[in-house]
Design a protein around this motif. Structure first.
Motif, PDB file in Angstrom:
ATOM      1  N   UNK A 144     -28.126  22.007  26.879  1.00 16.93           N
ATOM      2  CA  UNK A 144     -26.712  21.699  26.659  1.00 16.93           C
ATOM      3  C   UNK A 144     -25.947  22.923  26.163  1.00 16.93           C
ATOM      4  N   UNK A 145     -26.567  23.665  25.245  1.00 11.53           N
ATOM      5  CA  UNK A 145     -25.907  24.856  24.715  1.00 11.53           C
ATOM      6  C   UNK A 145     -25.733  25.913  25.806  1.00 11.53           C
ATOM      7  N   UNK A 146     -26.802  26.133  26.575  1.00 16.19           N
ATOM      8  CA  UNK A 146     -26.742  27.145  27.634  1.00 16.19           C
ATOM      9  C   UNK A 146     -25.731  26.751  28.700  1.00 16.19           C
ATOM     10  N   UNK A 147     -25.787  25.487  29.141  1.00 17.46           N
ATOM     11  CA  UNK A 147     -24.881  25.045  30.205  1.00 17.46           C
ATOM     12  C   UNK A 147     -23.427  25.036  29.749  1.00 17.46           C
ATOM     13  N   UNK A 148     -23.220  24.707  28.474  1.00 23.69           N
ATOM     14  CA  UNK A 148     -21.852  24.736  27.965  1.00 23.69           C
ATOM     15  C   UNK A 148     -21.318  26.177  27.975  1.00 23.69           C
ATOM     16  N   UNK A 197     -16.450  19.112  34.370  1.00 15.09           N
ATOM     17  CA  UNK A 197     -16.591  19.015  32.913  1.00 15.09           C
ATOM     18  C   UNK A 197     -17.869  18.271  32.529  1.00 15.09           C
ATOM     19  N   UNK A 198     -18.171  17.219  33.293  1.00 13.52           N
ATOM     20  CA  UNK A 198     -19.332  16.397  32.954  1.00 13.52           C
ATOM     21  C   UNK A 198     -20.656  17.151  33.106  1.00 13.52           C
ATOM     22  N   UNK A 199     -20.738  18.108  34.030  1.00 13.22           N
ATOM     23  CA  UNK A 199     -22.021  18.773  34.258  1.00 13.22           C
ATOM     24  C   UNK A 199     -22.345  19.797  33.173  1.00 13.22           C
ATOM     25  N   UNK A 200     -21.465  19.904  32.164  1.00 15.57           N
ATOM     26  CA  UNK A 200     -21.822  20.727  31.011  1.00 15.57           C
ATOM     27  C   UNK A 200     -23.050  20.160  30.314  1.00 15.57           C
ATOM     28  N   UNK A 201     -23.201  18.835  30.373  1.00 14.70           N
ATOM     29  CA  UNK A 201     -24.349  18.164  29.744  1.00 14.70           C
ATOM     30  C   UNK A 201     -24.671  16.933  30.572  1.00 14.70           C
ATOM     31  N   UNK A 202     -25.907  16.915  31.084  1.00 21.84           N
ATOM     32  CA  UNK A 202     -26.324  15.823  31.948  1.00 21.84           C
ATOM     33  C   UNK A 202     -27.472  15.045  31.312  1.00 21.84           C
ATOM     34  N   UNK A 232     -17.807  30.291  30.565  1.00 23.84           N
ATOM     35  CA  UNK A 232     -17.646  31.577  31.235  1.00 23.84           C
ATOM     36  C   UNK A 232     -17.398  31.444  32.730  1.00 23.84           C
ATOM     37  N   UNK A 233     -17.304  30.218  33.225  1.00 25.66           N
ATOM     38  CA  UNK A 233     -16.964  29.982  34.617  1.00 25.66           C
ATOM     39  C   UNK A 233     -18.126  30.012  35.589  1.00 25.66           C
ATOM     40  N   UNK A 234     -19.356  30.146  35.090  1.00 25.89           N
ATOM     41  CA  UNK A 234     -20.502  30.222  35.993  1.00 25.89           C
ATOM     42  C   UNK A 234     -21.080  28.842  36.323  1.00 25.89           C
ATOM     43  N   UNK A 235     -20.593  27.801  35.653  1.00 29.68           N
ATOM     44  CA  UNK A 235     -21.099  26.441  35.907  1.00 29.68           C
ATOM     45  C   UNK A 235     -19.905  25.494  36.066  1.00 29.68           C
ATOM     46  N   UNK A 236     -19.061  25.827  36.990  1.00 27.76           N
ATOM     47  CA  UNK A 236     -17.911  24.978  37.276  1.00 27.76           C
ATOM     48  C   UNK A 236     -17.878  24.667  38.762  1.00 27.76           C
ATOM     49  N   UNK A 237     -17.342  23.502  39.077  1.00 26.37           N
ATOM     50  CA  UNK A 237     -17.180  23.117  40.478  1.00 26.37           C
ATOM     51  C   UNK A 237     -15.732  23.346  40.905  1.00 26.37           C
TER      52      UNK A 237
END
Length: 279
Positions: free
Chosen positions: A45-49, A32-37, A54-59
């Motif tokens: 922030x908008x792109x990463x969120x 959740x935290x890596x949505x905005x670093x 969409x599940x492409x930036x989750x651990x």
């Protein structure tokens, strides 16, 4: 040899709120935290969120060794919880006619120096200037500027019971003054407070109407500058002879008190760190 004089802050202590993220929980929180670093632009922030949604930036567990990340703990509590330093600002907005010092205003050299333990167990529920003089004579300690004086009552043996708060020993303003006149700036006690049981003070006030019975040692800190360290432990375990006392307060901005780790260091040759001890 080192003697730990601090009380550990318990997650179950009254007034403490505790949350812990264990290692397997850490993956979910980190994801959740890596949505905005730190350092991300608004666009980042908008792109990463969006990528996270969409599940492409989750651990996921397989992304980290052993399926684990780092642990983390969160405490919410008063700065007066556990072993702590009271700065003059805690006593009032002014001290000796000047703005009272907060934690970050206190010179660090005040918190490391020769220590002296005064055994006041026989003084009952109140320590007076006469008691201090007698304890000083009995201890043979040389007390002066830079010395940190610690009052031993063994109240910490009652830690974890209601009596820890209802049977504590008060240090009177007269006792404080005698030590301040000798050049001492920092005083400590193994009681929860310098002012004895809160219930006793409140009941005496309502029975007498005398406001001077309410937190007299703390209120005295408005007239004369000194620092209290409350909630010490195991003063009885300090070996006889000279020792160095250290208790640096945590660097809390704008605070009138801060937690500390209090330690007595003896200078005996060949001694090493001893085992961790608890009351």
């Amino acid at each position: 040899m080192y003697v730990d004089l601090s009380i550990p802050v318990s997650r179950r202590a009254p007034g403490v709120e505790f949350e812990q993220w264990l290692h397997r929980d850490g993956i979910r929180h980190l994801s959740r935290r890596i949505r905005a670093l730190p350092g991300d632009s608004r666009r980042d922030r908008l792109v990463n969120h969006w990528r996270w949604l969409t599940g492409r930036r989750r651990l996921r567990p397989h992304d980290l060794p052993d399926g684990c990340f780092l642990s983390n703990e969160f405490y919410r509590m008063s700065v007066h919880q556990g072993t702590h330093v009271d700065a003059p600002f805690h006593y009032g907005p002014e001290c000796e006619g000047r703005p009272a010092k907060k934690v970050m205003d206190l010179p660090l050299e005040w918190f490391r120096g020769p220590g002296a333990v005064l055994d006041v167990r026989a003084c009952g529920n109140k320590v007076t200037a006469a008691d201090v003089k007698e304890a000083l004579a009995g201890s043979g300690a040389r007390v002066g500027p830079g010395t940190v004086v610690l009052f031993r009552t063994d109240s910490d043996l009652r830690l974890g019971t209601p009596e820890y708060y209802t049977r504590s020993t008060a240090i009177t303003p007269g006792a404080v003054d005698h030590l301040l006149d000798l050049g001492v700036k920092v005083l400590g006690t193994d009681c929860w407070s310098f002012d004895g049981p809160a219930r006793d003070m409140v009941e005496r006030y309502y029975s007498s109407g005398d406001r001077d019975v309410l937190w007299p040692a703390h209120m005295h800190g408005r007239r004369r500058e000194f620092v209290q360290i409350e909630g010490l432990a195991r003063l009885r375990e300090i070996p006889e002879g000279p020792f160095t006392f250290t208790a640096f307060p945590v660097a809390l901005a704008d605070a009138g008190a801060a937690w500390c780790r209090a330690v007595a260091e003896t200078g005996r040759a060949g001694d090493g760190p001893g085992p961790e001890r608890r009351p």
